[in-house]
Design a protein around this motif. Structure first.
Motif, short mmCIF file in Angstrom:
data_model
loop_
_atom_site.label_atom_id
_atom_site.label_comp_id
_atom_site.label_asym_id
_atom_site.label_seq_id
_atom_site.Cartn_x
_atom_site.Cartn_y
_atom_site.Cartn_z
N UNK A 238 13.42 -8.69 -43.03
CA UNK A 238 14.80 -9.14 -42.98
C UNK A 238 15.56 -8.31 -41.95
N UNK A 239 16.46 -8.96 -41.26
CA UNK A 239 17.28 -8.27 -40.26
C UNK A 239 18.74 -8.40 -40.64
N UNK A 240 19.46 -7.30 -40.51
CA UNK A 240 20.89 -7.32 -40.75
C UNK A 240 21.61 -7.64 -39.46
N UNK A 241 22.36 -8.75 -39.46
CA UNK A 241 23.04 -9.22 -38.26
C UNK A 241 24.53 -9.35 -38.54
N UNK A 242 25.35 -8.83 -37.64
CA UNK A 242 26.78 -9.11 -37.69
C UNK A 242 27.03 -10.38 -36.88
N UNK A 243 27.47 -11.43 -37.57
CA UNK A 243 27.65 -12.74 -36.95
C UNK A 243 29.10 -12.89 -36.51
N UNK A 244 29.34 -13.43 -35.30
CA UNK A 244 30.71 -13.51 -34.78
C UNK A 244 31.50 -14.68 -35.35
#
Length: 373
Positions: free
Chosen positions: A158-164
């Motif tokens: 799993x990857x933690x992504x900050x989505x815009x």
């Protein structure tokens, strides 16, 4: 307002790496504690809490004066050729899988120039929390392949992504014309058939008396949220709502340490029509309440938008992408609430077994009926 690209590094390029004061290893943001943590020596460092109001940018001013240096930043990104995602990279990372579709992803040497984030919503769920939420979600699915469930149980993946996202604030004043309907009843004699006999009876019939009306309504909107990414299906992001934007914090790169941030793919102007659609729905509801009565008709609605501001915000999403029989399946977990959405494959073997068991049960039931008859 498309973000221009440049082909060389810039000294303004931000590097979201923070060395540990004890051992020099990279610190990462820890959702459990809300501070920076070193996985090598266990040292923790507190992130200063911001005070004061978050910056709001005037949408019309940004459009008129173009790429004002104070509002812009440059980040090193890689574009995925498969899904179109633009993912931010640190200088020391050159290759990895795309967190959105699991395709190979290679960082280029170019930089992306875009509007700086004004705020982010820090991760509240750890990777273990997100994996547990996804396992629970998969466990409720019928006919999910066992190897997919096994992959979901494994550590990592799993990857933690900050989505815009963009948020819009707007002051609106609307004029309308329409009709107010008042329901009244008339009594009529109508024929009915009862027990094979025809007879006449009284029946109350609803009718509507319409009257023309006009008026004005006002509404101040706060934080109308619009996705600024093209990399995820809209049904994914819609399913992750609602977000508690009360937890937004003024932008601080330390919250992104150890995570990735996706560059926005839709400009603030391109995304504004979706915000308008959301506002128009609310304004129409306001008009219907203002018209009153039992029924309402809106014939015309003209809205003036006064003050119009926006923020570029980053929201936390845990993502997993798995390949099953040559196809990629994606799963997303709201990094604040744990809400899950994803694509799911079906196990043909499990479906076939279920069909066979169903046929066997049907045959057994038929046999019992025959023998007992």
């Amino acid at each position: 307002m498309a973000a221009p690209r440049h082909n060389s590094h810039s000294p303004e390029l931000e590097d979201h790496r923070f060395p540990c004061s004890s051992c020099g290893s990279d610190l990462r943001f820890d959702p459990a504690s809300g501070d920076l943590k070193c996985d090598h020596c266990g040292n923790t460092e507190t992130i200063p809490r911001s005070t004061g109001a978050m910056a709001e940018l005037d949408l019309r001013a940004v459009e008129s004066d173009g790429d004002a240096a104070a509002r812009m930043e440059e980040t090193r990104v890689a574009r995925c050729d498969s899904c179109g995602a633009e993912v931010e990279f640190n200088d020391d990372i050159h290759a990895r899988e795309c967190p959105f579709c699991a395709s190979p992803l290679v960082a280029g040497t170019g930089v992306n120039r875009h509007i700086k984030p004004q705020a982010q919503l820090p991760f509240a769920l750890t990777q273990e929390n997100a994996q547990e939420a996804m396992r629970s979600w998969l466990g409720r699915l019928w006919f999910a392949p066992s190897d997919l469930r096994k992959a979901a149980r494994s550590k990592g993946g799993m990857s933690g992504i900050y989505v815009p996202y963009w948020t819009y604030d707007a002051e609106t004043r609307s004029r309308y014309t329409g009709q107010r309907g008042t329901v009244y009843y008339e009594t009529r004699r109508v024929p009915v058939v009862s027990k094979g006999k025809r007879r006449m009876t009284n029946q109350r019939v609803a009718k509507v008396r319409w009257r023309r009306v006009s008026g004005r309504v006002a509404r101040n909107f706060d934080d109308i949220l619009v996705l600024a990414s093209n990399s995820l299906p809209k049904r994914f992001t819609d399913a992750l709502a609602p977000w508690d934007l009360g937890g937004l914090k003024s932008y601080e790169p330390k919250f992104i340490a150890g995570f990735r941030a996706e560059a926005y793919g839709k400009s603030v102007r391109e995304s504004y029509p979706e915000a308008q659609e959301q506002m128009n729905i609310v304004i129409s509801q306001d008009v219907r309440r203002d018209i009153g009565g039992d029924r309402q008709k809106i014939h015309s609605l003209d809205t003036d938008v006064g003050r119009l501001t926006f923020k570029h915000v980053l929201l936390p999403v845990w993502m997993a992408a798995y390949r099953y029989r040559g196809k990629t399946y994606r799963f997303v977990v709201n990094g604040q609430t744990g809400a899950v959405e994803g694509e799911r494959p079906y196990s043909t073997i499990k479906i076939a077994i279920a069909v066979i068991i169903g046929l066997m049960l049907a045959l057994a039931f038929a046999y019992l009926q025959i023998t007992q008859g």
